[in-house]
Every structure is written in C-alpha cells, then in structure tokens.
Design a protein around this motif. Structure first.
Motif, mmCIF file in Angstrom:
data_model
loop_
_atom_site.group_PDB
_atom_site.id
_atom_site.type_symbol
_atom_site.label_atom_id
_atom_site.label_comp_id
_atom_site.label_asym_id
_atom_site.label_seq_id
_atom_site.Cartn_x
_atom_site.Cartn_y
_atom_site.Cartn_z
ATOM 1 N N GLN A 144 0.833 -1.205 0.000
ATOM 2 C CA GLN A 144 0.000 0.000 0.000
ATOM 3 C C GLN A 144 0.875 1.266 0.000
ATOM 4 O OE1 GLN A 144 -3.597 0.046 0.853
ATOM 5 N NE2 GLN A 144 -3.723 2.255 0.691
ATOM 6 N N THR A 145 1.909 1.246 0.812
ATOM 7 C CA THR A 145 2.749 2.435 0.938
ATOM 8 C C THR A 145 4.104 2.254 0.256
ATOM 9 O OG1 THR A 145 3.599 1.596 3.022
ATOM 10 C CG2 THR A 145 1.747 3.120 3.137
ATOM 11 N N ARG A 146 4.260 1.143 -0.453
ATOM 12 C CA ARG A 146 5.566 0.893 -1.061
ATOM 13 C C ARG A 146 5.447 0.576 -2.529
ATOM 14 N NH1 ARG A 146 5.477 -1.079 4.007
ATOM 15 N NH2 ARG A 146 7.307 -0.742 5.331
ATOM 16 N N THR A 147 6.464 0.925 -3.257
ATOM 17 C CA THR A 147 6.487 0.603 -4.676
ATOM 18 C C THR A 147 7.063 -0.786 -4.876
ATOM 19 O OG1 THR A 147 6.821 2.920 -5.154
ATOM 20 C CG2 THR A 147 7.281 1.374 -6.923
ATOM 21 N N PHE A 148 8.172 -1.056 -4.232
ATOM 22 C CA PHE A 148 8.783 -2.382 -4.300
ATOM 23 C C PHE A 148 8.941 -2.924 -2.884
ATOM 24 C CE2 PHE A 148 10.357 -0.112 -8.117
ATOM 25 C CZ PHE A 148 9.638 -0.845 -9.045
ATOM 26 N N GLY A 151 13.439 -1.366 0.048
ATOM 27 C CA GLY A 151 14.026 -0.153 -0.509
ATOM 28 C C GLY A 151 13.105 0.394 -1.572
ATOM 29 N N GLU A 152 13.593 1.280 -2.379
ATOM 30 C CA GLU A 152 12.719 1.845 -3.402
ATOM 31 C C GLU A 152 13.049 1.312 -4.786
ATOM 32 O OE1 GLU A 152 10.043 3.645 -3.421
ATOM 33 O OE2 GLU A 152 9.889 3.966 -1.262
ATOM 34 N N ARG A 153 13.850 0.259 -4.826
ATOM 35 C CA ARG A 153 14.233 -0.282 -6.130
ATOM 36 C C ARG A 153 13.990 -1.784 -6.168
ATOM 37 N NH1 ARG A 153 13.123 3.612 -7.364
ATOM 38 N NH2 ARG A 153 14.252 5.409 -8.125
ATOM 39 N N ARG A 186 -0.641 -3.981 -9.080
ATOM 40 C CA ARG A 186 0.155 -2.869 -9.605
ATOM 41 C C ARG A 186 1.634 -3.249 -9.591
ATOM 42 N NH1 ARG A 186 -0.606 0.781 -5.641
ATOM 43 N NH2 ARG A 186 1.200 -0.126 -4.636
ATOM 44 N N TRP A 187 2.037 -3.772 -8.445
ATOM 45 C CA TRP A 187 3.436 -4.163 -8.279
ATOM 46 C C TRP A 187 3.818 -5.273 -9.263
ATOM 47 C CZ3 TRP A 187 4.411 -9.172 -6.518
ATOM 48 C CH2 TRP A 187 5.724 -9.459 -6.182
ATOM 49 N N THR A 190 3.883 -4.079 -12.941
ATOM 50 C CA THR A 190 5.071 -3.257 -13.176
ATOM 51 C C THR A 190 6.301 -4.146 -13.370
ATOM 52 O OG1 THR A 190 4.143 -1.540 -11.795
ATOM 53 C CG2 THR A 190 6.493 -1.397 -12.248
ATOM 54 N N ALA B 102 -3.271 4.885 -8.638
ATOM 55 C CA ALA B 102 -3.672 3.765 -7.769
ATOM 56 C C ALA B 102 -3.155 2.431 -8.298
ATOM 57 C CB ALA B 102 -5.188 3.720 -7.626
ATOM 58 N N ASP B 103 -3.185 2.236 -9.611
ATOM 59 C CA ASP B 103 -2.735 0.947 -10.148
ATOM 60 C C ASP B 103 -1.471 1.099 -10.994
ATOM 61 O OD1 ASP B 103 -3.891 2.312 -12.177
ATOM 62 O OD2 ASP B 103 -5.115 0.643 -12.932
ATOM 63 N N LYS B 104 -0.733 2.188 -10.736
ATOM 64 C CA LYS B 104 0.498 2.356 -11.527
ATOM 65 C C LYS B 104 1.672 2.702 -10.633
ATOM 66 C CE LYS B 104 -2.148 4.031 -15.402
ATOM 67 N NZ LYS B 104 -3.406 3.959 -14.612
ATOM 68 N N VAL B 105 2.840 2.319 -11.080
ATOM 69 C CA VAL B 105 4.051 2.689 -10.361
ATOM 70 C C VAL B 105 4.640 3.956 -10.973
ATOM 71 C CG1 VAL B 105 6.440 2.013 -9.980
ATOM 72 C CG2 VAL B 105 4.607 0.413 -9.490
ATOM 73 N N HIS B 110 5.210 1.577 -16.946
ATOM 74 C CA HIS B 110 6.082 0.746 -16.098
ATOM 75 C C HIS B 110 7.539 1.179 -16.011
ATOM 76 C CE1 HIS B 110 2.604 -1.733 -16.392
ATOM 77 N NE2 HIS B 110 2.799 -1.950 -17.662
ATOM 78 N N MET B 139 -2.337 8.723 -0.732
ATOM 79 C CA MET B 139 -1.449 7.580 -0.548
ATOM 80 C C MET B 139 -0.660 7.207 -1.803
ATOM 81 S SD MET B 139 -0.664 5.104 1.528
ATOM 82 C CE MET B 139 -1.995 4.836 2.707
ATOM 83 N N ARG B 143 3.301 7.413 -2.435
ATOM 84 C CA ARG B 143 4.122 6.238 -2.727
ATOM 85 C C ARG B 143 4.963 6.473 -3.979
ATOM 86 N NH1 ARG B 143 0.467 2.986 -4.310
ATOM 87 N NH2 ARG B 143 1.087 3.487 -6.414
ATOM 88 N N ASN B 147 9.085 6.879 -4.291
ATOM 89 C CA ASN B 147 9.858 6.053 -5.202
ATOM 90 C C ASN B 147 10.716 6.908 -6.126
ATOM 91 O OD1 ASN B 147 10.611 3.585 -6.505
ATOM 92 N ND2 ASN B 147 9.233 4.141 -8.168
ATOM 93 N N HIS B 150 13.918 8.571 -4.847
ATOM 94 C CA HIS B 150 15.064 7.699 -4.640
ATOM 95 C C HIS B 150 15.830 7.425 -5.925
ATOM 96 C CE1 HIS B 150 13.304 6.945 -0.694
ATOM 97 N NE2 HIS B 150 14.499 6.512 -0.345
ATOM 98 N N ARG B 165 5.424 4.742 6.905
ATOM 99 C CA ARG B 165 5.009 3.457 6.345
ATOM 100 C C ARG B 165 3.745 2.946 7.007
ATOM 101 N NH1 ARG B 165 7.634 3.227 1.637
ATOM 102 N NH2 ARG B 165 9.849 2.767 1.841
#
Lengths: 433, 174
Positions: A144-148, A151-153, A186-187, A190, B102-105, B110, B139, B143, B147, B150, B165
């Motif tokens: 929910q709060t993280r992309t990966f 870490g962020e990669r 989503r994760w 991607t 919401a559904d994308k990074v 991508h 949110m 997020r 990302n 970084h 978090r």
C-alpha cells in the motif's frame, strides 16, 4: 560478475529467478540448450555435480556448482539485488522465504491440478485458495505504501515473490479474484513489464478465466500404463465433464450447496449410467460386504477365515489364484506395487462383488506377483465388462476348489499375509476390498 | 513560476548536460533558453530538448503511444499543476493524480519517464510542507513520490521528503 551455464527445462519459473537476476546484474548466464529433462539430470556426470538431480542447477565458468534457485540467483546477482545494508539483506531474505513458504505451496496445490500435473482434491484446493488469499492480503497491505518490497528499487525479493506468483497469475487469479489486491496487481504488472523480466518471461498475460481441473490432461500425463481402452474411457469421461460444466455453473448459482454434494470427493462427476455387470448373476447367500467388514475389523486367522468358510456360497461364488506371467519384466518393488494399485483402480467397479489379496514377493529386480481373488459368479469376472480387461491377461488364472485343504492353506496364507507361500519370500501385500 | 527554471536546471544536472541560461519572458514568465542551435521557449520544449541532447530518448517514451502519454503529462504539469491557485485547486490536482496512480508505479508504461521527473520537481514544494495526514490521504501519489525521489541523482538539493510506512489515521472514520 558471475558467468556460467544454467541447466533447466524451458519455462521453469524457478530458473526465471536466476535468469532475471542475471539480466539485472549483467552476469553471463547461458541456458544449456542440449538439456533434456529426465535424461541429462539423471546422468552420472550431472549427478556427480548435483547429487539431487534437480533443476535449475548452475555451473559457473570457474567450476562452482550451485543448486536451489534462490542460491543460484544469489550467485549471479549483484549488491543492488541482494541489498547493501544488513537490514536490507535480511528483509530481502524474508521475502524470498515468504515466497517459498507462503505462496509457492498454495500456488502449486491450486494450479497443478489445472495443468493436469496432480490429481484434484477439492478440500486441498479450497485450503490453498484460502492460504493464497492470506498471503496476497499481507502483500497487498505491505505494498500500500511501497512501490517495491525492499528499498525503493527492484531487488531479489521482488524477483523471487513475482516468479513464485507467475503460475497463479497466469492460470487462476482471474479478474474477480485479484480485484481485492490492487496494490499487489500494480506491483506485479510493473515487474513483469520491466525489460529485464520481459526478456526472460516474454509477454505475460494475466489470467482471464480461472482454470479448473483438467481431467483429460491428467489422464494424458498419467495414463501411460493404462493402455488404449483405459484412455478411451477417460476421454469419454472428460468429454462428459465438459458437457456438464455449463449446467453445473448454472446450478451453482441456484443451489450451490446441493451441487457440492453431488460431486465426488475428487470433483469428477460420476458417470450417469453405471450398470453393474455383476447384476446379471444370481446373488447367492454369501454377503461380500459382511465378509469384508469381518476381514477388516477382526483377526484374520481366528475370525475372518472361519467366517469365510462357514458362509461361503460355492454355487454362486468362486475362488481364484492368479500369478503374474512376466516376472522377468518387473524391476523395482515400488514399481510392481504401482502396477498392482493401477490394476485395482482400473477394476474399481468390481469392488462391490469381489475381494482380492495381491502379494508381492522377492526384492528389487527379482520379484513377482500372485494373489487370491473371490468374486460372484463361476467364471472369470473380468469377462463381464470390457473396462476390466486391461490387466487380467497378464496373469494366469486358476480356479480353486473351495473344498480342498490346499485351497484353504493358500487362501489362509494370502489373506493373513503369512505362511511359506510355496517358498517365495513375502515382500508386501495389497488388498482389493 | 520560479520553479520552471529550477526544474530545468535540476533536470540538466540529472541528465549530465548543460542547460544554458534560463530567462523568464513576459507576463506569463515563460522560460526561454537561447542556445547555439536556436531559441527554445516553454518548459516542455526545453526539457525535451535536454533529454534528446543527453541521448536519453527512452525517457520520452519508446512507442508512439508512450510518447503521446508523456507529452500529455508534461502538458498537465504546465497547464494544471503550475497554474494551481491556492490549496483547493491543488487538492483537486492531487486527487486526480492519486486516482490515476492507484494501479500504476510510474505515469507512463512501467518505467521512469520525463513525465515522472517533471511532475516530481513540480510537486516537490507542495510535498515539503504537507502534513502527514494529507500525505496519507494521497497515498498513491505519496508512494510514487517516495519512489521517484530515490532515483539516483534526481533529488540533488531538493530536500528529502519523509513518508510514514504505517497508517496513523484511520481512513474509515473520515
């Protein structure tokens, strides 16, 4: 940077973990193109390097031999994938283990029957679905709060978890099921669209319709010993199942409960018209069920056998002795066992009016099968139905005279699994009841 | 609109190219760069030129669709985000971006693109002063922002923005 050869069969999601890691790290990993699953990995040369004989297995150009996919991925990875701080490394390890312990067992239990790799078991599949929901729920909350994952990669954590989810996303996590897990979706999407993943996996399509147990495929993959008739029967069975499917779905909406009760344990609908071939024979006075209960629950020598001789109906039932014709072809004992259980399965419909005890004698590479059968009718029961004729011709059948002492001894030995069996060394027995 | 100049300078550093001198022109303070190869006006043309000069064309999208999508988000930065007057309009933009992400990074397909970079620079001032409650409310933008910041060499002197978090506000009660 590591380089070397990876041994695997194509499309192996475990191998993907290492191949994707290599894409990220730039390690030169070549997949051995001459690899033949079941041959190469059983060769002496291979076993000398990788004693388990399992794939993926990796041999580096410097001669290091590594097995287990995560270890190989570690070997060919780099510090970006493996984490730079101890904390990151620990977290990455955590998710790699999560992938193997929380996701993989559930995913395999659920997906493998759909591919015909294993038999379907409704209870197990339902349990696996629940387990999958739990794991995806945890992952969804975390992402929910993280992309990966760490870490962020992208790290090995993402690679390992995504690879273990591949089968599920491909076959069973349909739109409806996965909609609750938007963050995981989503994760995942991607990741599989990253060029490094794409190069290994190719174009990936998310599941559209939840796959279900494929009886036909299962029969194809496992029906090897069954012979032609067996296969025909199974094909018919699955065609019937397909026909029934739309109907079942409709019913499910109306009365889901009743539908469930109608299904067999293994989920395959019962064949509609199963006329019992024994029905044409006179019933006689011998109660097969009662005898089987006696045999199962009470002592064989002091109770079941006296019961048999007291109640046995000579007019309508017969006792047979059988012996396998080709003992020289039998190899390992467990394979012989499979032959017997296969026969039991194929003549399953005889169960109501027949009883048998098959014993295996000898040891690996020197064994044989013989047994004693009791069934309704005075002739060979296998002649009653074409479905039963796969195995019986591999045995010589002798009808025993129930009045002689010899017969009583033979029956006693085979039912009690003890005695001298004419000098043969008893290994194990199987009862058809 | 001083941020346009700042964005251009930061992007040039990230790409490892020289931006040249940025002047702000006219009432709209349109950024202008006069270079040897000609004069470029406007954030979008200047930044796209920088990307091409750095030979990082993949940041502009690899397919025609992706290129159009990147262009669309660059336009969004200039015409929507940069023109926000007050918190209420900004809230609208954030809400929109939140739903989109919401559904994308990343914004497009991508992978990191110029769209992510310029929206990151554009949103930075707003995120610096944002209370945790709002960060949590948006949110998905948060997020994404975390990302992108970084990405190596992208943040430079822009202050690091902290995100929590764990959720501290129960979303159900609002």
């Amino acid at each position: 940077m590591a380089s070397g050869t990876l041994y695997t069969y194509p499309g192996n999601f475990r191998a993907y973990k290492a191949l994707i890691a290599a894409e990220y790290s730039g390690s030169k990993v070549t997949v051995d193109s001459s690899f033949v699953f079941g041959e190469t990995n059983k060769s002496d040369d291979f076993l000398a390097k990788f004693p388990l004989g399992k794939v993926p297995a990796f041999e580096s150009s410097s001669g290091d031999c590594i097995f287990e996919s995560n270890a190989i991925a570690h070997y060919v990875g780099n510090s970006k994938l493996l984490g730079s701080s101890q904390k990151d490394q620990a977290q990455i390890q955590q998710w790699i283990n999560f992938a193997d312990n929380e996701i993989l067992p559930a995913s395999c239990t659920w997906v493998f029957p759909c591919l015909g790799i294993t038999q379907y078991n409704k209870q197990e599949t339902e349990k696996a679905k629940e387990q999958m929901k739990l794991a995806l729920g945890v992952l969804n909350h975390y992402l929910q709060t993280r992309t990966f994952l760490v870490g962020e990669r992208i790290s090995q954590a993402d690679i390992a978890v995504a690879c273990n989810l591949l089968l599920a996303y491909q076959y069973v996590l349909d739109q409806n099921f996965r909609q609750a897990y938007t963050n995981v979706n989503r994760w995942f999407v991607t990741l599989i669209n990253q060029p490094q993943f794409k190069k290994v996996i190719g174009d990936f399509k998310l599941c559209e319709k939840m796959a279900e147990f494929d009886a036909k495929k299962y029969a194809e993959l496992h029906g090897g010993s069954g012979g032609k008739k067996e296969k025909e029967k199974k094909d018919k069975g699955s065609a019937q199942q397909q026909k029934q499917e739309p109907k079942q779905e409709k019913k499910k909406k109306e009365k889901p409960k009743e539908e469930e009760e109608e299904e067999d344990d293994d989920g395959i609908p019962r064949e509609k018209e199963s006329k019992d071939p024994f029905a044409q024979l006179p019933k006689g006075t011998f109660d097969m069920d009662a005898f089987k209960r006696e045999y199962s629950n009470k002592d064989t020598l002091t109770e079941a056998l006296p019961y048999l001789w007291e109640k046995f109906d000579k007019e309508n039932y017969s006792i047979w002795f059988c012996e396998y014709k080709y003992p020289q072809e039998l190899k390992l004992v467990f394979m012989t066992c499979n032959l017997v259980s296969g026969m039991f399965q194929r003549v399953d419909k005889m169960r109501k009016c027949a009883f048998g005890s098959m014993c295996i004698f000898g040891e690996d590479n020197n064994n044989t099968i013989s047994g004693v059968w009791i069934w309704r009718g005075k002739d060979l029961a296998f002649l009653l139905s074409t479905d039963w004729q796969v195995d019986y011709e591999s045995y010589t059948w002798t009808k025993l005279d129930p009045d002689t002492e010899e017969t009583k001894t033979v029956v006693k030995e085979y039912l009690a699994w003890e005695g001298n069996f004419g000098g043969k060394k008893f290994n194990q027995g199987k009862i058809f009841k | 609109m001083a941020e346009a100049g700042q964005s251009i300078a930061a992007l040039a550093t990230y790409l490892g190219v020289k931006a040249g001198k940025v002047t702000l022109d006219g009432r709209d303070k349109l950024p202008v760069v006069k270079g040897k190869t000609g004069t470029r006006r406007g954030l979008v043309s200047i930044t796209k030129h920088l990307v091409r000069a750095a030979e990082k064309n993949s940041l502009l999208g690899n397919t025609a669709e992706d290129q159009a999508a990147v262009d669309q988000w660059l336009e969004y930065r200039v015409s929507q985000l940069d023109r926000c007057q007050g918190d209420k309009e900004l809230a609208g933009v954030l809400k929109e971006l939140n739903a989109y992400l919401a559904d994308k990074v990343y914004f497009v397909n991508h992978t990191l693109s110029l769209a992510d970079i310029l929206l990151y620079y554009g949103l930075h001032t707003h995120f610096v002063g944002m209370p945790f409650y709002d960060k949590e409310n948006y949110m998905h933008v948060s997020r994404w922002f975390d990302n992108v910041q970084h990405e190596k060499g992208l943040r430079q002197t822009f202050p690091y923005v902290h995100f929590l978090r764990t959720q501290i506000y129960d979303r159900m009660s609002h």
